[in-house]
Enzyme design. Sequence first.
Site, PDB file in Angstrom:
ATOM      1  N   SER A 118      -3.725   0.377  14.189  1.00 35.63           N
ATOM      2  CA  SER A 118      -4.427   1.647  14.409  1.00 35.63           C
ATOM      3  C   SER A 118      -4.973   1.728  15.829  1.00 35.63           C
ATOM      4  O   SER A 118      -5.328   0.699  16.422  1.00 35.63           O
ATOM      5  CB  SER A 118      -5.601   1.735  13.426  1.00 35.63           C
ATOM      6  OG  SER A 118      -6.383   2.868  13.703  1.00 35.63           O
TER       7      SER A 118
ATOM      8  N   GLY B 156       0.805  -1.230   0.000  1.00 39.11           N
ATOM      9  CA  GLY B 156       0.000   0.000   0.000  1.00 39.11           C
ATOM     10  C   GLY B 156       0.826   1.262   0.000  1.00 39.11           C
ATOM     11  O   GLY B 156       0.697   2.108   0.887  1.00 39.11           O
TER      12      GLY B 156
ATOM     13  N   GLY C 258      -0.574   8.185   1.180  1.00 35.21           N
ATOM     14  CA  GLY C 258      -0.598   8.232   2.647  1.00 35.21           C
ATOM     15  C   GLY C 258       0.628   7.656   3.337  1.00 35.21           C
ATOM     16  O   GLY C 258       1.781   7.919   2.975  1.00 35.21           O
TER      17      GLY C 258
ATOM     18  N   GLY D  43       1.949   4.618   3.570  1.00 36.13           N
ATOM     19  CA  GLY D  43       2.840   3.720   2.827  1.00 36.13           C
ATOM     20  C   GLY D  43       3.778   4.490   1.902  1.00 36.13           C
ATOM     21  O   GLY D  43       4.959   4.154   1.779  1.00 36.13           O
TER      22      GLY D  43
ATOM     23  N   TYR E  24     -13.834  -1.717  11.223  1.00 36.42           N
ATOM     24  CA  TYR E  24     -12.405  -1.359  11.211  1.00 36.42           C
ATOM     25  C   TYR E  24     -11.750  -1.859  12.510  1.00 36.42           C
ATOM     26  O   TYR E  24     -10.663  -2.448  12.484  1.00 36.42           O
ATOM     27  CB  TYR E  24     -12.309   0.158  11.092  1.00 36.42           C
ATOM     28  CG  TYR E  24     -10.927   0.732  10.907  1.00 36.42           C
ATOM     29  CD1 TYR E  24     -10.224   0.566   9.717  1.00 36.42           C
ATOM     30  CD2 TYR E  24     -10.328   1.495  11.914  1.00 36.42           C
ATOM     31  CE1 TYR E  24      -8.965   1.135   9.545  1.00 36.42           C
ATOM     32  CE2 TYR E  24      -9.074   2.072  11.748  1.00 36.42           C
ATOM     33  CZ  TYR E  24      -8.400   1.893  10.568  1.00 36.42           C
ATOM     34  OH  TYR E  24      -7.148   2.462  10.399  1.00 36.42           O
TER      35      TYR E  24
HETATM   36  N1  LIG Z   1      -4.336   7.904   8.066  1.00 39.12           N
HETATM   37  C1  LIG Z   1      -4.499   7.689   9.359  1.00 39.12           C
HETATM   38  O1  LIG Z   1      -4.744   8.626  10.159  1.00 39.12           O
HETATM   39  C2  LIG Z   1      -4.374   6.290   9.913  1.00 39.12           C
HETATM   40  C3  LIG Z   1      -4.584   6.117  11.281  1.00 39.12           C
HETATM   41  C4  LIG Z   1      -4.461   4.835  11.812  1.00 39.12           C
HETATM   42  C5  LIG Z   1      -4.098   3.777  11.000  1.00 39.12           C
HETATM   43  N2  LIG Z   1      -3.923   3.970   9.664  1.00 39.12           N
HETATM   44  C6  LIG Z   1      -3.557   2.792   8.866  1.00 39.12           C
HETATM   45  O2  LIG Z   1      -2.492   3.147   7.983  1.00 39.12           O
HETATM   46  C7  LIG Z   1      -2.524   2.288   6.844  1.00 39.12           C
HETATM   47  C8  LIG Z   1      -2.406   3.130   5.593  1.00 39.12           C
HETATM   48  O3  LIG Z   1      -3.555   3.946   5.480  1.00 39.12           O
HETATM   49  P1  LIG Z   1      -3.530   5.438   4.914  1.00 39.12           P
HETATM   50  O4  LIG Z   1      -4.179   6.284   5.923  1.00 39.12           O
HETATM   51  O5  LIG Z   1      -2.191   5.778   4.419  1.00 39.12           O
HETATM   52  O6  LIG Z   1      -4.590   5.285   3.717  1.00 39.12           O
HETATM   53  P2  LIG Z   1      -4.441   5.469   2.155  1.00 39.12           P
HETATM   54  O7  LIG Z   1      -3.811   6.768   1.825  1.00 39.12           O
HETATM   55  O8  LIG Z   1      -5.808   5.209   1.618  1.00 39.12           O
HETATM   56  O9  LIG Z   1      -3.454   4.303   1.727  1.00 39.12           O
HETATM   57  C9  LIG Z   1      -3.880   2.974   1.735  1.00 39.12           C
HETATM   58  C10 LIG Z   1      -2.994   2.149   0.827  1.00 39.12           C
HETATM   59  O10 LIG Z   1      -3.536   0.819   0.837  1.00 39.12           O
HETATM   60  C11 LIG Z   1      -3.832   0.448  -0.509  1.00 39.12           C
HETATM   61  N3  LIG Z   1      -4.999  -0.416  -0.609  1.00 39.12           N
HETATM   62  C12 LIG Z   1      -6.278  -0.149  -0.233  1.00 39.12           C
HETATM   63  N4  LIG Z   1      -7.073  -1.164  -0.560  1.00 39.12           N
HETATM   64  C13 LIG Z   1      -6.288  -2.115  -1.162  1.00 39.12           C
HETATM   65  C14 LIG Z   1      -6.534  -3.374  -1.748  1.00 39.12           C
HETATM   66  N5  LIG Z   1      -7.760  -3.884  -1.829  1.00 39.12           N
HETATM   67  N6  LIG Z   1      -5.499  -4.059  -2.259  1.00 39.12           N
HETATM   68  C15 LIG Z   1      -4.243  -3.555  -2.221  1.00 39.12           C
HETATM   69  N7  LIG Z   1      -3.950  -2.341  -1.718  1.00 39.12           N
HETATM   70  C16 LIG Z   1      -4.969  -1.626  -1.191  1.00 39.12           C
HETATM   71  C17 LIG Z   1      -4.129   1.779  -1.233  1.00 39.12           C
HETATM   72  O11 LIG Z   1      -4.015   1.580  -2.626  1.00 39.12           O
HETATM   73  P3  LIG Z   1      -4.836   2.479  -3.712  1.00 39.12           P
HETATM   74  O12 LIG Z   1      -4.036   3.735  -3.917  1.00 39.12           O
HETATM   75  O13 LIG Z   1      -4.875   1.620  -4.928  1.00 39.12           O
HETATM   76  O14 LIG Z   1      -6.181   2.763  -3.120  1.00 39.12           O
HETATM   77  C18 LIG Z   1      -3.034   2.639  -0.628  1.00 39.12           C
HETATM   78  O15 LIG Z   1      -1.799   2.386  -1.240  1.00 39.12           O
HETATM   79  C19 LIG Z   1      -3.837   1.507   6.932  1.00 39.12           C
HETATM   80  O16 LIG Z   1      -3.570   0.216   7.424  1.00 39.12           O
HETATM   81  C20 LIG Z   1      -4.657   2.300   7.943  1.00 39.12           C
HETATM   82  O17 LIG Z   1      -5.590   1.504   8.616  1.00 39.12           O
HETATM   83  C21 LIG Z   1      -4.049   5.206   9.102  1.00 39.12           C
END
Ligand SMILES: NC(=O)c1ccc[n+]([C@@H]2O[C@H](COP(=O)([O-])OP(=O)(O)OC[C@H]3O[C@@H](n4cnc5c(N)ncnc54)[C@H](OP(=O)(O)O)[C@@H]3O)[C@@H](O)[C@H]2O)c1
Length: 295
Positions: free
Chosen positions: A153, A25, A29, A31, A179
């Site tokens: 998370s 991912g 964000g 990743g 979630y």
């Molecule tokens: N942002 C926050 O405040 C926060 C807080 C707590 C935990 N987290 C955790 O951090 C991690 C990253 O989240 P983020 O906030 O950075 O969100 P994000 O910007 O939406 O990034 C999510 C990543 O996961 C990929 N992804 C989503 N669905 C997928 C699928 N079906 N198959 C393969 N890849 C997939 C997305 O790919 P696409 O670009 O193709 O959609 C993207 O690269 C997650 O595990 C989330 O639960 C985030």
Amino acid sequence: MMANNRAEQHHCDVNLKGKRCVLTGTTSGVGWEAAKTLAAHQASIVMINRNQEKSEKACEIIRSTYHVECDYLIADFTNLEEVHKAADYLNHSDWQIDILINNAGMYCTRKTYTKDHLETVFCVDHLASFILTYKLMEKLKKNPSSRIIQVNSQGHRFNGLNISDLNWDKRYYTGLRGYGASKTAQLLTVWEFADLLKGSGVTINAMHPGGVKSAIGENNGPLYRWYKHHFVTKFLADPSISGQALHYLAAAPELSEVSGQYFNLTLVEKPSPHALDREIGKEIWSISKKIAGLL
Ligand SMILES: NC(=O)c1ccc[n+]([C@@H]2O[C@H](COP(=O)([O-])OP(=O)(O)OC[C@H]3O[C@@H](n4cnc5c(N)ncnc54)[C@H](OP(=O)(O)O)[C@@H]3O)[C@@H](O)[C@H]2O)c1
């Protein structure tokens, strides 16, 4: 938890030249920030993403900016066959893996199912990371200083995990509970993996990447997106803090033997009691293995 949100974070400046990091991912964000920060510290990068065009572009930026090797594999985590294939490819490759960061995740306000009739968030946020970790364990053990990090998370605190109703047939689904269930399942299996890896030199830890601006939740309807853009985003930090924290967890020498911990960014924190229930943990471990076809 609140104190840790205000506390000063740890930093390290360890160079990772000669190390290869597999991250899931990385197209936005957390990743993407992690891939850039690790590459800036000279790690070679292997991305696992679902979108070819975004992956190509991301790899090109990493190569041209940081002059490190960057490759990608394509797998949609709603399709467990594709996750198995990605793990098999990595296992058969000549690549030594030093760091595995399972980051890909999503948030859905409504209950949806994958083609295999699994609740989608449970499948993407828990089962996919479970399969990759399980299948890559032996390869990681060949390099007895490798590290696994599960991007979890604080949302695990919302709970919602009921092992006799993983598909939400009997209960009302909400985004927060769905979630919370998937993140709780992932955390519970981290303690099991940590036990299994004891003595191997390989560590596994979970982390909360901070409340940061990202694309999470953009798959939901206009009302949720409006709420996110007009309200939630104001309180979120820049995602570079997540990248820096993941570099610290992947590289800091003082963590070389630390395993089976939950970090809020870089600070050890106690997860919610329901995420420490080892009995449920053993059950979700067996169920996850069974659903994932890992028996
Ligand atoms: N942002 C926050 O405040 C926060 C807080 C707590 C935990 N987290 C955790 O951090 C991690 C990253 O989240 P983020 O906030 O950075 O969100 P994000 O910007 O939406 O990034 C999510 C990543 O996961 C990929 N992804 C989503 N669905 C997928 C699928 N079906 N198959 C393969 N890849 C997939 C997305 O790919 P696409 O670009 O193709 O959609 C993207 O690269 C997650 O595990 C989330 O639960 C985030």
